[in-house]
Every structure is written in C-alpha cells, then in structure tokens.
Design an enzyme around this catalytic site. Structure first.
Site, PDB file in Angstrom:
ATOM      1  N   THR A  27      37.462  49.191  44.503  1.00  0.00           N
ATOM      2  CA  THR A  27      35.990  48.886  43.547  1.00  0.00           C
ATOM      3  C   THR A  27      35.288  47.441  43.623  1.00  0.00           C
ATOM      4  OG1 THR A  27      37.321  47.363  41.905  1.00  0.00           O
ATOM      5  CG2 THR A  27      36.721  49.977  41.341  1.00  0.00           C
ATOM      6  N   ALA A  60      40.128  44.579  42.562  1.00  0.00           N
ATOM      7  CA  ALA A  60      39.313  43.981  41.933  1.00  0.00           C
ATOM      8  C   ALA A  60      37.987  42.797  42.764  1.00  0.00           C
ATOM      9  CB  ALA A  60      39.135  43.186  40.534  1.00  0.00           C
ATOM     10  N   VAL A  86      43.466  41.510  44.410  1.00  0.00           N
ATOM     11  CA  VAL A  86      42.612  40.625  44.087  1.00  0.00           C
ATOM     12  C   VAL A  86      41.673  40.838  45.943  1.00  0.00           C
ATOM     13  CG1 VAL A  86      41.506  38.385  44.686  1.00  0.00           C
ATOM     14  CG2 VAL A  86      43.087  38.733  42.946  1.00  0.00           C
ATOM     15  N   LYS A  87      40.630  41.306  45.403  1.00  0.00           N
ATOM     16  CA  LYS A  87      39.640  41.366  46.862  1.00  0.00           C
ATOM     17  C   LYS A  87      38.895  40.756  47.137  1.00  0.00           C
ATOM     18  CE  LYS A  87      37.347  45.706  47.872  1.00  0.00           C
ATOM     19  NZ  LYS A  87      36.230  46.635  47.877  1.00  0.00           N
ATOM     20  N   ILE A  88      39.417  39.914  48.674  1.00  0.00           N
ATOM     21  CA  ILE A  88      38.742  38.742  49.013  1.00  0.00           C
ATOM     22  C   ILE A  88      37.812  39.597  50.320  1.00  0.00           C
ATOM     23  CG2 ILE A  88      39.440  36.674  49.531  1.00  0.00           C
ATOM     24  CD1 ILE A  88      39.871  36.441  47.288  1.00  0.00           C
TER      25      ILE A  88
END
Length: 219
Positions: A27, A60, A86-88
């Site tokens: 997402t 996310a 965790v999307k960075i």
C-alpha cells in the site's frame, strides 16, 4: 514467486485471498487516499484490517522524509502487527532508516527504486525487500524489466545479500511472466493483472467445445 496485490481496497484484497494465490499486500498514501481513508487513526486501523484478511507481509509506508520522522513513524507501524513491513523511500535518510530498522530486526521495503545503484544501496543497508518500479520506467521509454534482470544479477553475485526483489508497478500479465523468468522474488500489481493470467482464448474455446460435446452426449 510471491504474488502481492497493490491496493488498499478491502474487497479486492478479499477477492485475491479467495483466489488462493495471494501472499501479501503493498500500500501507499495514494492508495489510501483513493479509498477515502484519511487521518492517522483511520489509516492505522485500515492497516490492521488488511492484516486480518491476509496472513502475509503487508507493506505500510511512512510519510516522513527525514530520518527521525521515518524512525518514529516506522516504529508505530511495526507495532501494529507482526506482518507489517515498513515501507521506506529511496532517499539518503531512507537508507539510514533502513539500516536502523535492520539492526532492530524490523523488516523494510525500500520503495521508489529506479536504478541498480539504488537497489545495491538498499541491499547494503539491509532492506528486506527492494521495489523497482517496472511500469513507471516503461512509461518513460526505459526497459523496466531490464532493471529487474540487472538487480537479479547483482544480488546473485553476493551471497550475503538477502534482500528480495519486489517488482512493483506491474501493469499486465506479461510483466508478471517476464519477472518470473528473470527470477524476481515477488511481484505486486493490481488484481486485474493477476487475474489476466487465467485467460487464454484456447482455454475458453476448448471449454466451450467440451461443454457442447457433453450436452450432445446427454441428450
């Protein structure tokens, strides 16, 4: 190869789950906005709702672009559910944040990757996933699949790289097939691209013929 769906729509996610081939979800803020999900509390709750539907990695994305902000937001996201990734973003402070999370054994997805050099940095920092954007490169007359192949070659050269190649911005079934041929670990795209793999005109005509012959035999 793992199949992720790139959406925040719960109905689409549920349909993909029922299809029986879904491994995870990606997402981003744009997808959340598309579903009318606004405000931090609602966004966080929505991530949890997705986790309830899918027993697999759920990416996310942080909103912050500074190291401290990404760490702060990332820790909140990681605490939501064990399946949260965790999307960075692929920026300097993003690489620093990926290294920080790697040392804390928090899984990350390095997003907005458009070059092999960026993918190399993400792997060096310890990213769990790296997300090269195939379709967006194609949009500017650059071969997105060639980038997947280049990253695969680089990662294969070094036994200590555990980063998985998550081919993002997948638009159609041939993207998926070609990524599988190259050796991408994961693809993420719309449900329509995944379901398009089901289709072939000879399958449709063959089934119609079988059913027609069955009807003739039972008259």
């Amino acid at each position: 190869m793992k199949f992720f769906i790139d959406t925040a729509n719960l109905a689409e996610i549920q349909e993909a789950v029922e299809l029986g081939v879904l491994d995870g979800v990606t997402t981003n803020p744009s997808l959340m906005a598309k579903e009318g999900i606004k405000g931090q509390d609602r966004v966080l709750k929505h991530y949890v709702d997705i986790c309830k539907l899918v027993d697999g990695p759920i990416s996310a994305e942080v909103i912050a672009t500074d190291f401290e902000g990404m760490v702060r937001e990332g820790e909140v996201l990681a605490d939501l559910h064990p399946n949260i990734i965790v999307k960075i973003p692929m920026i300097e402070d993003g690489i620093k944040a990926i290294k920080y999370f790697s040392q804390k054994e928090i899984q990350t997805n390095c997003t907005l990757v458009f070059s092999a050099g960026q993918a190399l940095l993400a792997a060096k920092a310890g990213a769990t996933y790296v997300s090269p954007f195939v379709g967006r490169l194609d949009d500017i007359s650059t071969d997105g699949l060639a980038l997947i192949e280049q990253i695969r070659t680089i990662y294969r050269n070094y036994y200590n790289f555990d980063t998985q190649i998550l081919a993002a911005s997948v638009r159609h079934p041939m993207h998926i097939v070609k990524c599988a041929e190259i050796g991408a670990d994961v693809i993420t795209g719309p449900l329509s691209a995944i379901k398009a793999l089901l289709k072939h005109p000879l399958t449709d005509s063959g089934l119609a013929k079988f059913l027609s012959d069955y009807q003739k035999a039972t008259v």
